[in-house]
Design an enzyme around this catalytic site. Structure first.
Site, PDB file in Angstrom:
ATOM      1  N   GLY A  16       0.829  -1.203   0.000  1.00 32.18           N
ATOM      2  CA  GLY A  16       0.000   0.000   0.000  1.00 32.18           C
ATOM      3  C   GLY A  16       0.865   1.255   0.000  1.00 32.18           C
ATOM      4  CG  LEU A  23       2.274   3.913   6.148  1.00 30.57           C
ATOM      5  CD1 LEU A  23       3.230   5.109   6.200  1.00 30.57           C
ATOM      6  CD2 LEU A  23       1.330   3.954   7.353  1.00 30.57           C
ATOM      7  CG  ASP A  83      -8.300 -11.885   2.866  1.00 36.27           C
ATOM      8  OD1 ASP A  83      -8.490 -10.989   3.720  1.00 36.27           O
ATOM      9  OD2 ASP A  83      -9.089 -12.126   1.940  1.00 36.27           O
ATOM     10  CB  ILE A  84      -5.908  -9.373   7.921  1.00 41.18           C
ATOM     11  CG1 ILE A  84      -6.507  -8.121   7.275  1.00 41.18           C
ATOM     12  CG2 ILE A  84      -4.389  -9.384   7.807  1.00 41.18           C
ATOM     13  CD1 ILE A  84      -6.082  -6.816   7.966  1.00 41.18           C
ATOM     14  CE1 TYR A  90     -13.013  -0.620   0.590  1.00 38.25           C
ATOM     15  CE2 TYR A  90     -14.683  -0.869   2.283  1.00 38.25           C
ATOM     16  CZ  TYR A  90     -14.331  -0.598   0.974  1.00 38.25           C
ATOM     17  OH  TYR A  90     -15.318  -0.322   0.051  1.00 38.25           O
ATOM     18  CB  THR A  91      -7.604   3.186   2.896  1.00 35.47           C
ATOM     19  OG1 THR A  91      -7.254   2.749   1.578  1.00 35.47           O
ATOM     20  CG2 THR A  91      -6.737   2.464   3.900  1.00 35.47           C
ATOM     21  CE1 TYR A 134     -10.081   4.014   6.856  1.00 35.32           C
ATOM     22  CE2 TYR A 134     -10.175   6.224   7.780  1.00 35.32           C
ATOM     23  CZ  TYR A 134      -9.438   5.138   7.349  1.00 35.32           C
ATOM     24  OH  TYR A 134      -8.067   5.171   7.417  1.00 35.32           O
ATOM     25  CE  LYS A 176      -7.488   2.407  10.522  1.00 32.76           C
ATOM     26  NZ  LYS A 176      -6.547   1.416   9.953  1.00 32.76           N
ATOM     27  CD1 TRP A 235      -6.671  14.778   6.703  1.00 30.83           C
ATOM     28  CD2 TRP A 235      -6.121  16.724   5.752  1.00 30.83           C
ATOM     29  NE1 TRP A 235      -7.693  15.659   6.941  1.00 30.83           N
ATOM     30  CE2 TRP A 235      -7.386  16.862   6.374  1.00 30.83           C
ATOM     31  CE3 TRP A 235      -5.573  17.835   5.107  1.00 30.83           C
ATOM     32  CZ2 TRP A 235      -8.092  18.062   6.348  1.00 30.83           C
ATOM     33  CZ3 TRP A 235      -6.285  19.037   5.086  1.00 30.83           C
ATOM     34  CH2 TRP A 235      -7.527  19.135   5.696  1.00 30.83           C
TER      35      TRP A 235
HETATM   36  N1  LIG Z   1      -4.545   7.301   3.670  1.00 35.55           N
HETATM   37  C1  LIG Z   1      -4.801   8.083   4.706  1.00 35.55           C
HETATM   38  O1  LIG Z   1      -5.049   9.292   4.574  1.00 35.55           O
HETATM   39  C2  LIG Z   1      -4.773   7.500   6.099  1.00 35.55           C
HETATM   40  C3  LIG Z   1      -5.008   8.355   7.196  1.00 35.55           C
HETATM   41  C4  LIG Z   1      -4.980   7.809   8.473  1.00 35.55           C
HETATM   42  C5  LIG Z   1      -4.739   6.460   8.665  1.00 35.55           C
HETATM   43  N2  LIG Z   1      -4.536   5.664   7.593  1.00 35.55           N
HETATM   44  C6  LIG Z   1      -4.305   4.228   7.831  1.00 35.55           C
HETATM   45  O2  LIG Z   1      -2.973   3.934   7.437  1.00 35.55           O
HETATM   46  C7  LIG Z   1      -2.903   2.602   6.918  1.00 35.55           C
HETATM   47  C8  LIG Z   1      -2.237   2.635   5.553  1.00 35.55           C
HETATM   48  O3  LIG Z   1      -3.009   3.456   4.688  1.00 35.55           O
HETATM   49  P1  LIG Z   1      -2.687   3.564   3.133  1.00 35.55           P
HETATM   50  O4  LIG Z   1      -3.252   4.854   2.684  1.00 35.55           O
HETATM   51  O5  LIG Z   1      -1.259   3.225   2.882  1.00 35.55           O
HETATM   52  O6  LIG Z   1      -3.631   2.407   2.569  1.00 35.55           O
HETATM   53  P2  LIG Z   1      -3.591   1.651   1.160  1.00 35.55           P
HETATM   54  O7  LIG Z   1      -2.691   2.354   0.193  1.00 35.55           O
HETATM   55  O8  LIG Z   1      -5.015   1.441   0.779  1.00 35.55           O
HETATM   56  O9  LIG Z   1      -2.901   0.264   1.515  1.00 35.55           O
HETATM   57  C9  LIG Z   1      -3.561  -0.726   2.245  1.00 35.55           C
HETATM   58  C10 LIG Z   1      -2.997  -2.065   1.822  1.00 35.55           C
HETATM   59  O10 LIG Z   1      -3.711  -3.080   2.538  1.00 35.55           O
HETATM   60  C11 LIG Z   1      -4.051  -4.119   1.619  1.00 35.55           C
HETATM   61  N3  LIG Z   1      -5.222  -4.848   2.070  1.00 35.55           N
HETATM   62  C12 LIG Z   1      -6.526  -4.533   1.892  1.00 35.55           C
HETATM   63  N4  LIG Z   1      -7.323  -5.498   2.400  1.00 35.55           N
HETATM   64  C13 LIG Z   1      -6.496  -6.442   2.909  1.00 35.55           C
HETATM   65  C14 LIG Z   1      -6.726  -7.698   3.540  1.00 35.55           C
HETATM   66  N5  LIG Z   1      -7.953  -8.170   3.749  1.00 35.55           N
HETATM   67  N6  LIG Z   1      -5.653  -8.432   3.942  1.00 35.55           N
HETATM   68  C15 LIG Z   1      -4.387  -7.984   3.712  1.00 35.55           C
HETATM   69  N7  LIG Z   1      -4.109  -6.814   3.102  1.00 35.55           N
HETATM   70  C16 LIG Z   1      -5.155  -6.041   2.711  1.00 35.55           C
HETATM   71  C17 LIG Z   1      -4.327  -3.369   0.330  1.00 35.55           C
HETATM   72  O11 LIG Z   1      -4.314  -4.241  -0.787  1.00 35.55           O
HETATM   73  P3  LIG Z   1      -5.222  -3.827  -2.069  1.00 35.55           P
HETATM   74  O12 LIG Z   1      -4.692  -2.531  -2.556  1.00 35.55           O
HETATM   75  O13 LIG Z   1      -4.986  -4.959  -3.026  1.00 35.55           O
HETATM   76  O14 LIG Z   1      -6.628  -3.727  -1.560  1.00 35.55           O
HETATM   77  C18 LIG Z   1      -3.172  -2.352   0.326  1.00 35.55           C
HETATM   78  O15 LIG Z   1      -2.001  -2.896  -0.222  1.00 35.55           O
HETATM   79  C19 LIG Z   1      -4.347   2.075   6.905  1.00 35.55           C
HETATM   80  O16 LIG Z   1      -4.553   1.286   8.030  1.00 35.55           O
HETATM   81  C20 LIG Z   1      -5.189   3.332   7.002  1.00 35.55           C
HETATM   82  O17 LIG Z   1      -6.431   3.090   7.636  1.00 35.55           O
HETATM   83  C21 LIG Z   1      -4.537   6.147   6.310  1.00 35.55           C
END
Ligand SMILES: NC(=O)c1ccc[n+]([C@@H]2O[C@H](COP(=O)([O-])OP(=O)(O)OC[C@H]3O[C@@H](n4cnc5c(N)ncnc54)[C@H](OP(=O)(O)O)[C@@H]3O)[C@@H](O)[C@H]2O)c1
Length: 291
Positions: free
Chosen positions: A13, A15, A46-47, A71-72, A135, A139, A160
């Site tokens: 993903g 991050l 798959d968690i 699931y973001t 969401y 979380k 963000w």
């Molecule tokens: N983005 C933001 O602004 C933000 C802000 C605050 C907190 N966060 C948190 O930070 C973390 C990372 O965010 P991110 O933006 O890097 O998210 P991301 O780009 O959507 O990456 C999430 C990863 O998790 C994988 N994933 C999804 N469902 C899964 C499952 N069932 N089992 C295993 N892997 C799975 C996704 O695979 P697929 O792509 O194939 O689905 C993707 O590679 C998340 O927990 C998010 O809630 C994000």
């Protein structure tokens, strides 16, 4: 020398991709390091599935387990509540159950969207949560599972996020600016844009400190999406594109967002001496890296 393992789930993903690089540079400084960094994503685990998640984690016996999977899609979560909870909450529970089997430390990345945004000053780690959207609720439930099940847990709330390896606000604005002369951006939500490389470095530092509990981590200074958009266009030499400030109501997204969700990051400073640079400086670096 016995191998010590850090396992990152969600490694492909936005991050996760930056975090892996930082972990390699800090924990595997030479090939003789005792640390091994394992990168897993949905193809490996798959968690949502309890049994396979627990068994697989147990068989690799990590010392540190970082769950950045999620699931973001904040708006997508509104119409798909079941899936949001399956990944963000139950998924965290399954990871925690696996961690308990190996007595691993767990790191969970959470969000400012657990707050309702009614506070008029930056949110502290122990401010009461009151998520406004699915969401945020999923979380928050994930946080609760992590805390209840795992003894050594580190929860990092951020906000963000943008980075090189995923869809995000910055890349979306740049894409739209190439095609349109006028953009409409919301001007009634306040937060702190956070660069995933900066956050990854903090995660690594907090691991070195063996930090536990909840930490707020975001780049310094605040803005609205509108003022963030203005900075993106200015720094990219695209000021010819006009931006119109609009309200969240006018945009009409399915998920309600908190109007103010700035995170107070003083605890991070007290524990590590670190304070993240202003978001505008981080944005400059990011834009240079994608040029
Ligand atoms: N983005 C933001 O602004 C933000 C802000 C605050 C907190 N966060 C948190 O930070 C973390 C990372 O965010 P991110 O933006 O890097 O998210 P991301 O780009 O959507 O990456 C999430 C990863 O998790 C994988 N994933 C999804 N469902 C899964 C499952 N069932 N089992 C295993 N892997 C799975 C996704 O695979 P697929 O792509 O194939 O689905 C993707 O590679 C998340 O927990 C998010 O809630 C994000």
């Amino acid at each position: 020398m016995e191998t010590r393992r850090i396992l990152v789930i969600g490694a492909k993903g936005m991050l996760g991709s930056d975090l892996i690089k930082v972990l390699y540079s800090t924990f595997r400084t030479d090939k003789h390091s005792e640390w091994e960094v394992l990168e897993w994503d949905i193809d490996d685990i798959d968690i949502r599935e309890e049994k396979t998640t627990v068994t697989k984690i147990e068989s690799f016996h990590p010392e540190i387990l970082i769950n950045v999977a999620g699931y973001t899609d904040v708006d997508g979560c509104e119409s798909n509540e079941k899936e949001a909870f399956a990944v963000n909450a139950e998924g965290m529970k399954h990871v925690a159950l696996g961690a308990v089997k190996c007595r691993a430390k767990v790191v969970y990345i959470s969000t400012d969207y657990i707050f309702d945004g009614k506070k008029k000053e930056p949110y502290l780690e122990d401010d009461p949560p009151n998520p406004l959207n699915v969401y945020g609720r999923s979380k928050w439930k994930g946080e609760q599972y992590a805390r209840e099940l795992v003894e050594d847990v580190l929860i990092i709330r951020t906000q963000w996020l943008y980075g090189r390896y995923g869809k995000n606000f910055v890349t979306s604005i740049l894409g739209q600016a190439r095609e349109k002369k006028v953009l409409s951006i919301v001007n009634d939500q306040i937060g702190s844009p956070t660069y995933s490389v900066d956050l990854s470095k903090v995660i690594s530092v907090l691991l070195k400190y063996d930090a536990r509990g909840v930490f707020h981590v975001a780049n310094n200074d605040l803005c609205t999406w509108y003022t963030f958009g203005q900075a993106i266009l200015k720094l990219s030499g695209m000021e010819r594109v006009k931006i119109i400030p609009i309200s969240s109501k006018e945009l009409g997204r399915p998920a309600v967002r908190p109007p103010y969700s700035v995170l107070n990051c003083q605890k991070l400073r007290q524990v590590t001496g670190m304070m993240l640079r202003p978001w505008a400086d981080a944005l400059k670096d990011f834009l240079l890296s994608v040029r």
